[in-house]
Scaffold this motif. Structure first.
Motif, PDB file in Angstrom:
ATOM      1  N   HIS A   1       0.968  -1.074   0.005  1.00 13.04           N
ATOM      2  CA  HIS A   1      -0.195  -0.049  -0.098  1.00 13.04           C
ATOM      3  C   HIS A   1       0.949   1.384  -0.005  1.00 13.04           C
ATOM      4  O   HIS A   1       0.334   2.328   0.121  1.00 13.04           O
ATOM      5  N   GLY A   2       2.238   1.096  -0.203  1.00 10.42           N
ATOM      6  CA  GLY A   2       2.932   2.323  -0.171  1.00 10.42           C
ATOM      7  C   GLY A   2       3.095   2.902   1.142  1.00 10.42           C
ATOM      8  O   GLY A   2       3.237   4.009   1.467  1.00 10.42           O
ATOM      9  N   LYS A   3       2.857   1.963   2.548  1.00  8.65           N
ATOM     10  CA  LYS A   3       2.998   2.473   3.755  1.00  8.65           C
ATOM     11  C   LYS A   3       3.909   1.785   4.529  1.00  8.65           C
ATOM     12  O   LYS A   3       3.758   1.844   5.800  1.00  8.65           O
ATOM     13  N   ALA A   4       5.147   1.249   3.964  1.00 10.01           N
ATOM     14  CA  ALA A   4       6.098   0.473   4.851  1.00 10.01           C
ATOM     15  C   ALA A   4       7.284   0.685   4.223  1.00 10.01           C
ATOM     16  O   ALA A   4       7.483   0.658   3.019  1.00 10.01           O
ATOM     17  N   VAL A   5       8.408   0.494   4.869  1.00 11.46           N
ATOM     18  CA  VAL A   5       9.920   0.391   4.252  1.00 11.46           C
ATOM     19  C   VAL A   5      10.453  -0.458   5.378  1.00 11.46           C
ATOM     20  O   VAL A   5      10.104  -0.726   6.578  1.00 11.46           O
ATOM     21  N   ASP A   6      11.575  -1.246   5.001  1.00  9.11           N
ATOM     22  CA  ASP A   6      12.600  -1.852   5.667  1.00  9.11           C
ATOM     23  C   ASP A   6      13.958  -1.201   5.509  1.00  9.11           C
ATOM     24  O   ASP A   6      14.177  -0.497   4.389  1.00  9.11           O
ATOM     25  N   MET A   7      14.452  -0.738   6.601  1.00  7.18           N
ATOM     26  CA  MET A   7      15.596   0.162   6.322  1.00  7.18           C
ATOM     27  C   MET A   7      16.745  -0.145   7.431  1.00  7.18           C
ATOM     28  O   MET A   7      16.402  -1.328   8.529  1.00  7.18           O
ATOM     29  N   LYS A   8      17.901   0.358   7.496  1.00 14.12           N
ATOM     30  CA  LYS A   8      19.124   0.301   8.255  1.00 14.12           C
ATOM     31  C   LYS A   8      19.713   1.509   8.184  1.00 14.12           C
ATOM     32  O   LYS A   8      19.445   2.298   7.241  1.00 14.12           O
TER      33      LYS A   8
END
Length: 198
Positions: free
Chosen positions: A149-156
């Motif tokens: 839905h374009g409402k999340a990211v995975d990041m570091k």
């Protein structure tokens, strides 16, 4: 795989065209409203009144951009927002989608927090928007993932442990935060407030 200048401009144009029908972007997210309410108790709340810039490095493509998302005199900056949508696209399907402005505000708050603590590194995005078909092929992905839905990211972030980044994201209390220490990333989304370890 990095985009040629022509391909980048073409995709940016497509993203801008997609956004041309977008109604007004919200002036404040829930996180901003909550921060504004406690501005007298929390000096960090002042970040919401400054220009909102983020630096994103997209791990899969090597793209790195400094984006101006919002300005006190102008509100949301369409160019910066369009470029953020492009950077957070499904890089496998090469598909661009509108990204929730609240998610961009969360990224800005997290980056502001660690910059204030002398960590000068970009947000490394390992996963942004994913289309539903690709999402089905990812082991452990939720069926109705916020990524779709374009409402999340995975990041570091280089210079921060996964635990430190998770603590920063969880302290915002603005959505879901997943802690993946074995894989070295943190998931954030603008869904309901919830926490889990993967």
């Amino acid at each position: 795989m990095s985009l040629s200048r022509r391909a980048f401009l073409l995709q940016a144009g497509q993203a801008f065209a997609m956004l041309s029908g977008l109604s007004a972007l919200p002036e404040r997210s829930d996180a901003e409203t909550q921060a504004a309410r406690s501005a007298t108790d929390n000096p960090f709340a002042a970040i919401w009144d400054r220009p909102r810039e983020i630096v994103i490095h997209r791990q899969a493509t090597g793209e790195r951009r400094r984006l101006l998302l919002w300005h006190p005199q102008e509100g949301w900056c369409r160019d910066g927002y369009s470029e953020a949508c492009l950077l957070l696209r499904d890089v496998v399907a090469n598909e661009v989608r509108q990204i929730d402005p609240g998610l961009l505000n969360m990224l800005y708050a997290i980056q502001s927090w660690y910059l204030a603590n002398q960590v000068f590194e970009p947000l490394i995005i390992t996963s942004g928007y994913r289309n539903a078909i690709r999402n089905q092929g990812i082991e452990g992905a939720a069926k109705n993932s916020m990524h779709t839905h374009g409402k999340a990211v995975d990041m570091k972030v280089r210079g921060l442990t996964t635990t430190q980044l998770w603590q920063m994201a969880a302290a915002l209390r603005s959505g879901g935060v997943g802690y993946y220490p074995g894989k070295g990333f943190v998931h954030i989304d603008t869904g309901r407030i919830r926490y889990w370890q993967g």
